[in-house]
Enzyme design. Sequence first.
Site, PDB file in Angstrom:
ATOM      1  N   HIS A  23       0.866  -1.183   0.000  1.00  9.92           N
ATOM      2  CA  HIS A  23       0.000   0.000   0.000  1.00  9.92           C
ATOM      3  C   HIS A  23       0.899   1.228   0.000  1.00  9.92           C
ATOM      4  O   HIS A  23       1.952   1.242   0.613  1.00  9.92           O
ATOM      5  CB  HIS A  23      -0.908   0.005   1.231  1.00  9.92           C
ATOM      6  CG  HIS A  23      -2.146   0.821   1.040  1.00  9.92           C
ATOM      7  ND1 HIS A  23      -3.304   0.306   0.491  1.00  9.92           N
ATOM      8  CD2 HIS A  23      -2.418   2.119   1.315  1.00  9.92           C
ATOM      9  CE1 HIS A  23      -4.231   1.250   0.449  1.00  9.92           C
ATOM     10  NE2 HIS A  23      -3.717   2.363   0.943  1.00  9.92           N
ATOM     11  N   ASP A  79     -13.406   3.104   8.063  1.00  4.06           N
ATOM     12  CA  ASP A  79     -12.417   3.827   7.255  1.00  4.06           C
ATOM     13  C   ASP A  79     -13.054   4.357   5.975  1.00  4.06           C
ATOM     14  O   ASP A  79     -12.752   5.465   5.546  1.00  4.06           O
ATOM     15  CB  ASP A  79     -11.213   2.949   6.907  1.00  4.06           C
ATOM     16  CG  ASP A  79     -10.248   3.703   5.997  1.00  4.06           C
ATOM     17  OD1 ASP A  79      -9.767   4.767   6.413  1.00  4.06           O
ATOM     18  OD2 ASP A  79     -10.006   3.264   4.862  1.00  4.06           O
ATOM     19  N   ARG A 124     -12.669  12.788   5.124  1.00  7.75           N
ATOM     20  CA  ARG A 124     -11.367  13.477   5.125  1.00  7.75           C
ATOM     21  C   ARG A 124     -11.097  14.117   3.771  1.00  7.75           C
ATOM     22  O   ARG A 124     -10.540  15.217   3.683  1.00  7.75           O
ATOM     23  CB  ARG A 124     -10.239  12.481   5.444  1.00  7.75           C
ATOM     24  CG  ARG A 124     -10.181  12.052   6.883  1.00  7.75           C
ATOM     25  CD  ARG A 124      -9.272  10.850   7.052  1.00  7.75           C
ATOM     26  NE  ARG A 124      -7.911  11.094   6.649  1.00  7.75           N
ATOM     27  CZ  ARG A 124      -7.089  10.169   6.112  1.00  7.75           C
ATOM     28  NH1 ARG A 124      -7.515   8.935   5.928  1.00  7.75           N
ATOM     29  NH2 ARG A 124      -5.870  10.467   5.772  1.00  7.75           N
ATOM     30  N   SER A 147      -5.889   4.581   8.751  1.00  7.63           N
ATOM     31  CA  SER A 147      -6.676   4.301   7.548  1.00  7.63           C
ATOM     32  C   SER A 147      -6.037   3.152   6.761  1.00  7.63           C
ATOM     33  O   SER A 147      -6.702   2.162   6.396  1.00  7.63           O
ATOM     34  CB  SER A 147      -6.740   5.572   6.680  1.00  7.63           C
ATOM     35  OG  SER A 147      -7.154   5.274   5.377  1.00  7.63           O
ATOM     36  N   LYS A 194      -7.373  -1.250   6.836  1.00  5.04           N
ATOM     37  CA  LYS A 194      -7.735  -2.008   5.622  1.00  5.04           C
ATOM     38  C   LYS A 194      -6.784  -3.184   5.412  1.00  5.04           C
ATOM     39  O   LYS A 194      -7.189  -4.287   5.088  1.00  5.04           O
ATOM     40  CB  LYS A 194      -7.627  -1.103   4.377  1.00  5.04           C
ATOM     41  CG  LYS A 194      -8.748  -0.123   4.206  1.00  5.04           C
ATOM     42  CD  LYS A 194      -8.688   0.536   2.839  1.00  5.04           C
ATOM     43  CE  LYS A 194      -7.590   1.559   2.678  1.00  5.04           C
ATOM     44  NZ  LYS A 194      -7.801   2.859   3.267  1.00  5.04           N
TER      45      LYS A 194
HETATM   46  N1  URA Z   1      -4.163   5.606   1.636  1.00  3.05           N
HETATM   47  C1  URA Z   1      -5.152   5.291   2.509  1.00  3.05           C
HETATM   48  O1  URA Z   1      -5.757   4.228   2.404  1.00  3.05           O
HETATM   49  N2  URA Z   1      -5.449   6.159   3.470  1.00  3.05           N
HETATM   50  C2  URA Z   1      -4.810   7.326   3.627  1.00  3.05           C
HETATM   51  O2  URA Z   1      -5.117   8.066   4.542  1.00  3.05           O
HETATM   52  C3  URA Z   1      -3.772   7.671   2.725  1.00  3.05           C
HETATM   53  C4  URA Z   1      -3.467   6.781   1.727  1.00  3.05           C
END
Ligand code: URA
Length: 441
Positions: A102, A180, A187, A202, A206
Site C-alpha cells: 500500500h 475507514d 477526510r 486508515s 484495511k
Molecule cells: N491511503 C489510505 O488508504 N489512506 C490514507 O489516509 C492515505 C493513503
Amino acid sequence: MTGSDFGALTVGEQREMHRNPDMPTVIRTKRDGHRLTDAQIDWVIDAYTRGEVGDEQMAALLMAIFLRGMDGAEIARWTAAMIESGKRFDFSDLGLPLVDKHSTGGVGDKITIPLVPVVAACGAAVPQAAGRGLGHTGGTLDKLEAIPGFTAEIGIAQIRAQLVDVGAAIFAAGDLAPADRKIYALRDVTATTESLALIASSIMSKKLAEGARALVLDVKVGSGAFLKDPAESLDLARTMVDLGTAHGVPTRAVLTDMACPLGRTVGNAIEVEESLEVLGGGGPDDVVELTVTLAREMLALAGVDAVDPADTLRDGSGMDRFRALVRAQGGDPAAALPVGAHTETVTATSGGTMGDIDAYAVGLAVWRLGAGRAAPGDRVQPGAGLRIHRKPGEPVAAGEALFTLYTDTPERLAPALAELDGAFSVGEPPTRRPLILDRIG
Ligand code: URA
C-alpha cells in the site's frame, strides 16, 4: 480508565462520559489537546459507522485530530476499532504466499497497477483492498475503473477464486473496515487528509483486515506526499510497521521520493495507459524501478524467490496476469481507454533543461481537471489527466510542448493551468535525488 484520561473535563462531564459518551465532549477533549480514552475511541468509531454520529460532528473531531494528533496508543486503538467495525478476511486455508503493498499516496503513483500482476506472475498471491482518490492524490480504484467494464465491487467468493486462478484481486474495501470508508470520504472533502494518525490508521485498518500475511508500505516523501516533512514520513513509516508487527503481519516500509510526479502521466485512464507500457517492457524508468523494487520486497517477505520480477516485464507474463485480472473483474483489457475531449498544451518560453516539477501542484492541477472529487460521491472523469513531455533533467527547446492537459469540461482548464504556474522551471539542471530513500523493518 482514569479521570485524568479525560483531561480538562469537569467532574460532571467525566461522570457523564463514563455513563453515556457524547460527541461534543469527545471533540472538546481532543480540541483541547488531551488523549482520547480507549472507551471514547471505541464508541466514536462504532457510533459513526452505524450512523448514530453524523458527518458534521465527525468532521469536527477529525479536524481536532488533524490539529492535535494522537499518540501511539491512541492510533493503535483507533486502528483496532476500525478493523472491528467490519469483517476480516482469512485466506490462510488456500495455502498461498499472501502479500500486499500500500502507498501513502502520491502524484502519478500508478505503481499498484503493474506491481500486482508482476508479483502474481512471480508466484505470490495479492489480495489488495485499494482506495479511491484522496485530496490531491489519485486512487487505484478510480484509475482501474477507467477501463471499460472493470468493477472493484467484488465479494469474498470472487476474491478467493481470483487468488487461486489469477493470483490477485484488487477490490473496494466494502465490508472491510467500513469505518475507514466513511472517514476516508469525509477526510477527502474536509481538508483533514494530511494527518499521520489518520493516514496510519486508515491504511493499516484495511491492510490488517484484508487477509494479507505480509505487507510492504511505500511511504512517500516530498511535496506530493501528504506529510511534507521527511521526519514525519519516517515517523509514519515506523508507526505503520509497528502496527503491522503488533498484529503479527511482517511489515516493511520503503521510503520513496515524491517531490516530482512518478512517470509521465497523472490522472485516471492516462495512468492505466502508462502502466500498460511498463507491463509491455517499456515505460518511464522511475515507474519501472519502483515497480521492480517493491515487487522484490514483497516477494522476499512472502518467501518467494523463483522468478525475478524484472523478467516478467520482459517476457510478458506480468501483462498476461494483468489481462486475466481485468477480465476476471468484468473489464475489457483490449478496449480503448477514455481521453478527455478538451486539451491545452503548455509550451516552453525558452530553452534549457527541465528543472524540478512540483508534484503537489501537478496533483492539484489534475484534481481541478476533474480526476478527483470536491464533494462526497462526486463522479470522477476517467479521461481527465496530464501528460508530462519533459521530465526533470531532460533538454527543452523553446516552443516545445512541456505538458498536455485533458478534461471533458473545458472551464476546468484555466484553474488547472493556474496551479501549474510556478510549479516548474526551464533552465539549470535540477539536483538529482535517488528514488528509493530508505527502508524500515
Ligand atoms: N491511503 C489510505 O488508504 N489512506 C490514507 O489516509 C492515505 C493513503
